[in-house]
Design a protein around this motif. Sequence first.
Motif, PDB file in Angstrom:
ATOM      1  N   THR A   3       0.850  -1.185   0.000  1.00 19.71           N
ATOM      2  CA  THR A   3       0.000   0.000   0.000  1.00 19.71           C
ATOM      3  C   THR A   3       0.885   1.234   0.000  1.00 19.71           C
ATOM      4  N   TYR A   4       0.348   2.324  -0.517  1.00 21.18           N
ATOM      5  CA  TYR A   4       1.097   3.564  -0.640  1.00 21.18           C
ATOM      6  C   TYR A   4       0.238   4.749  -0.222  1.00 21.18           C
ATOM      7  N   ALA A   5       0.906   5.752   0.318  1.00 19.49           N
ATOM      8  CA  ALA A   5       0.235   7.022   0.541  1.00 19.49           C
ATOM      9  C   ALA A   5      -0.056   7.653  -0.815  1.00 19.49           C
ATOM     10  N   ASP A   6      -1.163   8.388  -0.893  1.00 21.27           N
ATOM     11  CA  ASP A   6      -1.538   9.005  -2.165  1.00 21.27           C
ATOM     12  C   ASP A   6      -0.439   9.915  -2.709  1.00 21.27           C
ATOM     13  N   SER A   7       0.280  10.548  -1.801  1.00 24.10           N
ATOM     14  CA  SER A   7       1.294  11.521  -2.212  1.00 24.10           C
ATOM     15  C   SER A   7       2.483  10.887  -2.936  1.00 24.10           C
ATOM     16  N   VAL A   8       2.652   9.573  -2.804  1.00 25.28           N
ATOM     17  CA  VAL A   8       3.823   8.926  -3.418  1.00 25.28           C
ATOM     18  C   VAL A   8       3.444   7.868  -4.447  1.00 25.28           C
ATOM     19  N   LYS A   9       2.168   7.618  -4.624  1.00 23.13           N
ATOM     20  CA  LYS A   9       1.739   6.605  -5.587  1.00 23.13           C
ATOM     21  C   LYS A   9       2.265   6.929  -6.981  1.00 23.13           C
ATOM     22  N   GLY A  10       2.803   5.898  -7.614  1.00 23.47           N
ATOM     23  CA  GLY A  10       3.355   6.075  -8.949  1.00 23.47           C
ATOM     24  C   GLY A  10       4.787   6.577  -8.959  1.00 23.47           C
ATOM     25  N   ARG A  11       5.296   7.019  -7.802  1.00 23.52           N
ATOM     26  CA  ARG A  11       6.674   7.521  -7.733  1.00 23.52           C
ATOM     27  C   ARG A  11       7.560   6.650  -6.861  1.00 23.52           C
ATOM     28  N   PHE A  12       7.012   6.078  -5.808  1.00 26.42           N
ATOM     29  CA  PHE A  12       7.774   5.253  -4.865  1.00 26.42           C
ATOM     30  C   PHE A  12       7.358   3.799  -5.010  1.00 26.42           C
ATOM     31  N   THR A  13       8.316   2.907  -4.791  1.00 27.71           N
ATOM     32  CA  THR A  13       8.032   1.472  -4.820  1.00 27.71           C
ATOM     33  C   THR A  13       8.694   0.808  -3.626  1.00 27.71           C
ATOM     34  N   ILE A  14       7.906   0.062  -2.875  1.00 27.66           N
ATOM     35  CA  ILE A  14       8.441  -0.706  -1.752  1.00 27.66           C
ATOM     36  C   ILE A  14       8.608  -2.146  -2.202  1.00 27.66           C
ATOM     37  N   SER A  15       9.727  -2.750  -1.842  1.00 24.00           N
ATOM     38  CA  SER A  15       9.986  -4.125  -2.239  1.00 24.00           C
ATOM     39  C   SER A  15      10.906  -4.766  -1.224  1.00 24.00           C
ATOM     40  N   SER A  16      11.105  -6.059  -1.380  1.00 25.39           N
ATOM     41  CA  SER A  16      11.977  -6.750  -0.442  1.00 25.39           C
ATOM     42  C   SER A  16      12.756  -7.847  -1.148  1.00 25.39           C
ATOM     43  N   ILE A  17      13.902  -8.152  -0.590  1.00 25.50           N
ATOM     44  CA  ILE A  17      14.709  -9.283  -1.016  1.00 25.50           C
ATOM     45  C   ILE A  17      14.855 -10.171   0.202  1.00 25.50           C
ATOM     46  N   ASN A  18      14.745 -11.456  -0.015  1.00 21.70           N
ATOM     47  CA  ASN A  18      14.779 -12.389   1.111  1.00 21.70           C
ATOM     48  C   ASN A  18      13.736 -12.034   2.148  1.00 21.70           C
ATOM     49  N   ARG A  19      12.633 -11.504   1.644  1.00 24.78           N
ATOM     50  CA  ARG A  19      11.465 -11.143   2.448  1.00 24.78           C
ATOM     51  C   ARG A  19      11.856 -10.345   3.672  1.00 24.78           C
ATOM     52  N   LYS A  20      11.946 -10.938   4.817  1.00 27.28           N
ATOM     53  CA  LYS A  20      12.043 -10.175   6.055  1.00 27.28           C
ATOM     54  C   LYS A  20      13.426  -9.597   6.333  1.00 27.28           C
ATOM     55  N   VAL A  21      14.390  -9.877   5.474  1.00 24.43           N
ATOM     56  CA  VAL A  21      15.752  -9.449   5.782  1.00 24.43           C
ATOM     57  C   VAL A  21      16.005  -8.016   5.351  1.00 24.43           C
TER      58      VAL A  21
END
Length: 124
Positions: A59-77
């Motif tokens: 999920t993203y705040a409206d102010s950053v949608k389309g500009r920010f991307t959250i992701s993970s490698i090795n999930r919780k690490v």
Amino acid sequence: QVQLVESGAGLVQAGGSLRLSCAASGRTSSTYAVAWFRRAPGKEREVVAAISWSAGSTTYADSVKGRFTISSINRKVTVYLQMTSLQPEDTAVYYCATTGLSIPAMNSHDYDYWGQGTQVTVSS
């Protein structure tokens, strides 16, 4: 206990990009979602983005949608926040936080462990 360390601080011009990293250690087995928050000078802390492995969603705040991307490698690490098209209003200290909730919660009260923060400054 979960320890979180953010990195990736920087000074960029408007329109530029940065990638923040959040490295987790300790009892990460109790972590089901991670979020990035930010606090700008004189403003309250606000959520930027959240990711949940168990829910398989972000999920993203409206102010950053389309500009920010959250992701993970090795999930919780390690969790990343890729920020593009940065604007001066994105200037803030950015924090990552973890929760035992299985949803990408958007309320800071739902998060148990916090990093020390990393500074992002965007010049106009």
